[in-house]
Design an enzyme around this catalytic site. Sequence first.
Site, mmCIF file in Angstrom:
data_model
loop_
_atom_site.group_PDB
_atom_site.id
_atom_site.type_symbol
_atom_site.label_atom_id
_atom_site.label_comp_id
_atom_site.label_asym_id
_atom_site.label_seq_id
_atom_site.Cartn_x
_atom_site.Cartn_y
_atom_site.Cartn_z
ATOM 1 N N CYS A 1 -24.640 12.745 31.123
ATOM 2 C CA CYS A 1 -25.576 13.418 31.990
ATOM 3 C C CYS A 1 -26.539 13.477 31.874
ATOM 4 O O CYS A 1 -26.913 13.896 30.549
ATOM 5 C CB CYS A 1 -24.382 15.171 31.132
ATOM 6 S SG CYS A 1 -26.079 15.997 31.950
ATOM 7 N N LYS B 1 -3.298 -3.196 7.676
ATOM 8 C CA LYS B 1 -1.661 -1.786 7.883
ATOM 9 C C LYS B 1 -0.715 -2.252 9.154
ATOM 10 O O LYS B 1 -0.963 -3.655 9.437
ATOM 11 C CB LYS B 1 -2.468 -0.743 8.361
ATOM 12 C CG LYS B 1 -3.933 -0.212 7.755
ATOM 13 C CD LYS B 1 -3.441 0.679 6.823
ATOM 14 C CE LYS B 1 -2.962 1.921 6.861
ATOM 15 N NZ LYS B 1 -4.250 3.048 7.310
ATOM 16 N N LYS C 1 1.021 -1.362 0.339
ATOM 17 C CA LYS C 1 0.299 -0.300 0.514
ATOM 18 C C LYS C 1 1.143 1.156 -0.003
ATOM 19 O O LYS C 1 1.258 1.637 1.000
ATOM 20 C CB LYS C 1 -0.872 -0.173 1.382
ATOM 21 C CG LYS C 1 -2.037 1.672 1.788
ATOM 22 C CD LYS C 1 -3.107 1.526 2.071
ATOM 23 C CE LYS C 1 -3.815 2.267 2.531
ATOM 24 N NZ LYS C 1 -3.578 3.333 2.606
ATOM 25 N N ASP D 1 2.321 5.110 0.129
ATOM 26 C CA ASP D 1 1.726 6.015 0.932
ATOM 27 C C ASP D 1 1.666 7.094 0.515
ATOM 28 O O ASP D 1 2.676 7.969 0.072
ATOM 29 C CB ASP D 1 2.875 5.817 2.403
ATOM 30 C CG ASP D 1 1.909 7.239 3.013
ATOM 31 O OD1 ASP D 1 0.672 7.460 3.221
ATOM 32 O OD2 ASP D 1 2.457 7.244 4.235
ATOM 33 N N CYS E 1 -28.139 21.005 29.807
ATOM 34 C CA CYS E 1 -27.027 21.513 29.966
ATOM 35 C C CYS E 1 -26.563 21.857 28.394
ATOM 36 O O CYS E 1 -26.592 21.718 27.535
ATOM 37 C CB CYS E 1 -26.286 19.901 29.664
ATOM 38 S SG CYS E 1 -24.622 19.512 29.597
HETATM 39 S S1 IVH Z 1 -6.713 -0.320 -4.571
HETATM 40 C C1 IVH Z 1 -11.094 0.357 -5.200
HETATM 41 N N1 IVH Z 1 -4.264 -1.117 -4.268
HETATM 42 O O1 IVH Z 1 -4.858 3.648 -0.134
HETATM 43 C C2 IVH Z 1 -10.292 0.098 -4.244
HETATM 44 N N2 IVH Z 1 -4.782 1.063 -3.604
HETATM 45 O O2 IVH Z 1 -6.548 3.446 2.348
HETATM 46 C C3 IVH Z 1 -9.362 1.284 -4.839
HETATM 47 N N3 IVH Z 1 -3.854 2.795 -2.357
HETATM 48 O O3 IVH Z 1 -7.288 5.293 -1.852
HETATM 49 C C4 IVH Z 1 -7.832 1.059 -3.740
HETATM 50 N N4 IVH Z 1 -1.843 1.739 -2.307
HETATM 51 O O4 IVH Z 1 -5.432 5.628 -2.977
HETATM 52 C C5 IVH Z 1 -5.002 0.657 -3.825
HETATM 53 N N5 IVH Z 1 -1.483 -0.587 -3.951
HETATM 54 C C6 IVH Z 1 -3.298 0.011 -3.734
HETATM 55 C C7 IVH Z 1 -3.015 1.076 -2.904
HETATM 56 C C8 IVH Z 1 -4.025 2.267 -2.455
HETATM 57 C C9 IVH Z 1 -2.160 2.530 -1.934
HETATM 58 C C10 IVH Z 1 -4.305 4.262 -1.515
HETATM 59 C C11 IVH Z 1 -5.460 4.499 -2.463
HETATM 60 C C12 IVH Z 1 -6.441 4.229 -1.710
HETATM 61 C C13 IVH Z 1 -5.703 4.486 -0.623
HETATM 62 C C14 IVH Z 1 -7.190 3.435 0.957
#
Ligand code: IVH
Length: 728
Positions: free
Chosen positions: A453, A330, A128, A130, A459
């Site tokens: 409360c 995460k 994922k 960043d 309040c």
């Molecule tokens: S898939 C419908 N793949 O994470 C699913 N997202 O927390 C579309 N992101 O908005 C997202 N790496 O900006 C996907 N390998 C990855 C990703 C990824 C980063 C981000 C993306 C998304 C956010 C969600």
Amino acid sequence: MAETKPVEHLSIEEATEELAQLAGRLAAANTAYHRDDSPLMSDAEYDALRTRNAAIEARFPELIRADSPSDQVGAAPAEGFSKITHRLRMLSLANAFDADDIREFDRAIRSFLGLAEADPLAYTAEPKIDGLSLSLRYEAGRLVQAATRGDGTTGENVTANARTIDDIPQRIDDAPEILEVRGEVYMRHAEFEALNERLRDEAVRADRPARSFANPRNAAAGSLRQLDPEITRARPLHFFAYAWGETSEPLAATQMAAIEQLALLGFKTNPLTRLCDSAEALLEHYRTIEAQRATLGYDIDGVVYKVNDLALQARLGFRSTTPRWAIAHKFPAELAWTRLEGIDIQVGRTGALSPVARLAPVTVGGVVVSNATLHNEDYIAGRDNAGAEIRGGRDIRVGDWVQVYRAGDVIPKIADVDLSKRPVEAEPYAFPHLCPVCGSQAIREEGDSVRRCSGGMICAAQAVEKLKHFVSRAAFDIEGLGAKQVEQFYADGWINTPADIFDLKEKYGSGLQQLQNREGWGEKSANNLFRAIDERRRIPLNRFLFALGIRHLGEVAAATLARHFGSWERLRAAVDSAAEEPAAKANDAKARKAALAESPNWEELVSVDGIGDTLVQSLVAAMHQPAEREVIDALAERLEIEDVAAPDSSGSPVAGKTVVFTGTLEKMTRAEAKARAEALGAKVSGSVSAKTDLVVAGPGAGSKAKKAAELGIETLDEDGWLSLIGSA
Ligand code: IVH
């Protein structure tokens, strides 16, 4: 400037409002300085605003805006971008934090699809990234549009900037006629450091205060969202493709093949993407990626898992903002130890007393944290809601060393306490039994973990919080009437209940004199306020319901009720009749269940899918508590509450019909049947009544099918249902 309240004393609403103001002022200052070359303020003043903004963001990391001034370095920010409505919404992902969450993700998908544990089911797993997401649209192989995610529905048009990024092809050969490619824009660590150094050097040379980015994500966002694409060109941005939006023909049959196809078309895709055949294989790849995290050269904050088969993805579909077929696992939250300096009690809209930890400021995962939630009195005492020990039963005392963490984007929490460092004089925390704001008894009902409360509208905290909720974004969203103004009007006795807002002009607006005499109001702002209030005299039913601030009645439930009942009159009548029935008079859930048979109106409410007994109870109680009812009626009288139509499902044979599924379904699971029926505009109910239009009965259907027969309701078997909806 009026707002010089110490950051520690700001409420969430005040902080939200001030961040919005600061974003506006700093944006204007940036444009004036960088683009128009005519500064609006001195450097010292500019820096003071930025410092204040950073301090508020540090204390309320969950409130950091998408257009945070902290992300803006160099030239004018995004004010000038045109908006683009995404043809397919850009969704976000649900989060998972541990192995059990992932096993549950796999189990829920199998259950939705009706697959056994032994049936094969493949997933992809990939880092994922960043950064910030971007959607690229190609028509006939040419890049025609690039848009940021924005709120998921509408983003900013950053086409000119996207064209400056090397990883983004401007033309692609052999592409489908229409192709939207989605992925993440990011900056590599080394380039981020070099950029910050360059910005500092430039500032020194120009004799300006040094401004730099806090992290690569901010740097990527700030660099992409520049009005001058030449600035973006000079910034080292990269792009990984991982998803797609509209396409004129399918890219492939699986996620993995689609990603490979994107790579063939010329996009960078992440080399750590793998195909995994079980939850355990996903977890193993997670550990592999985690082990490489520090040496990748760019920031990742977890691993994303997706169902590989695109046909299964389509069957799984979406919840309101996230797909059922994907999840973000995460990395663990970062932890830090610090001293607990005090415990404050905040009183919320529903009277809940919430303890907030005041901490000696400490950096957790790059953000300075100085407060954290302590949840409730049991949590402080070392017990969970059921009375079982947490943290080995260790309680939390003022003066203790506590371990703070941030999980996802949420408010910081306290994980643990170090007894070896406890000061000898530290006393167990005595949770107040009186409301710290109005002095009323704070009562904790049996089975409730929260003390509340009992002061209701007397309040001040509850009244003000209710008003703030009323004017908030998802509720009435009255421009010019934010949390700060509501507090001021309340303090001066101009607004006590929501209805008073709609009498403001009549009572105080004569000649505008009175309002203009107030600090911060001139003729223009007063007129604007009255206009904004007038604009909200017509309000859709769902917003109206949500705005009432009734406990358990969130945005989703409000929309569900609005869709089901259509009009305020119908809903009010249903609640009024329910309030007269035995179920309303039962004093606990069990007794209510028993009384349900004689309470058809109560039953109708609880059988609306997504509306539970707790909400119905809260709704009935609120609308029949005389003082609250008076407030609601007075408000409704001043408004035109718009009916809400059933979802657009033109052509659907079941739109607007109430359907009940019973017995065993063989071609799909109950969850899938329900999701598809709802997508076609049907209402799915759990029980058969005179209001039911259609019963779908599988083998083993019992009392519900019988009741349907008695009531003469049309009943179909599963195949009949499938051919009715056209997917037999
Ligand atoms: S898939 C419908 N793949 O994470 C699913 N997202 O927390 C579309 N992101 O908005 C997202 N790496 O900006 C996907 N390998 C990855 C990703 C990824 C980063 C981000 C993306 C998304 C956010 C969600």
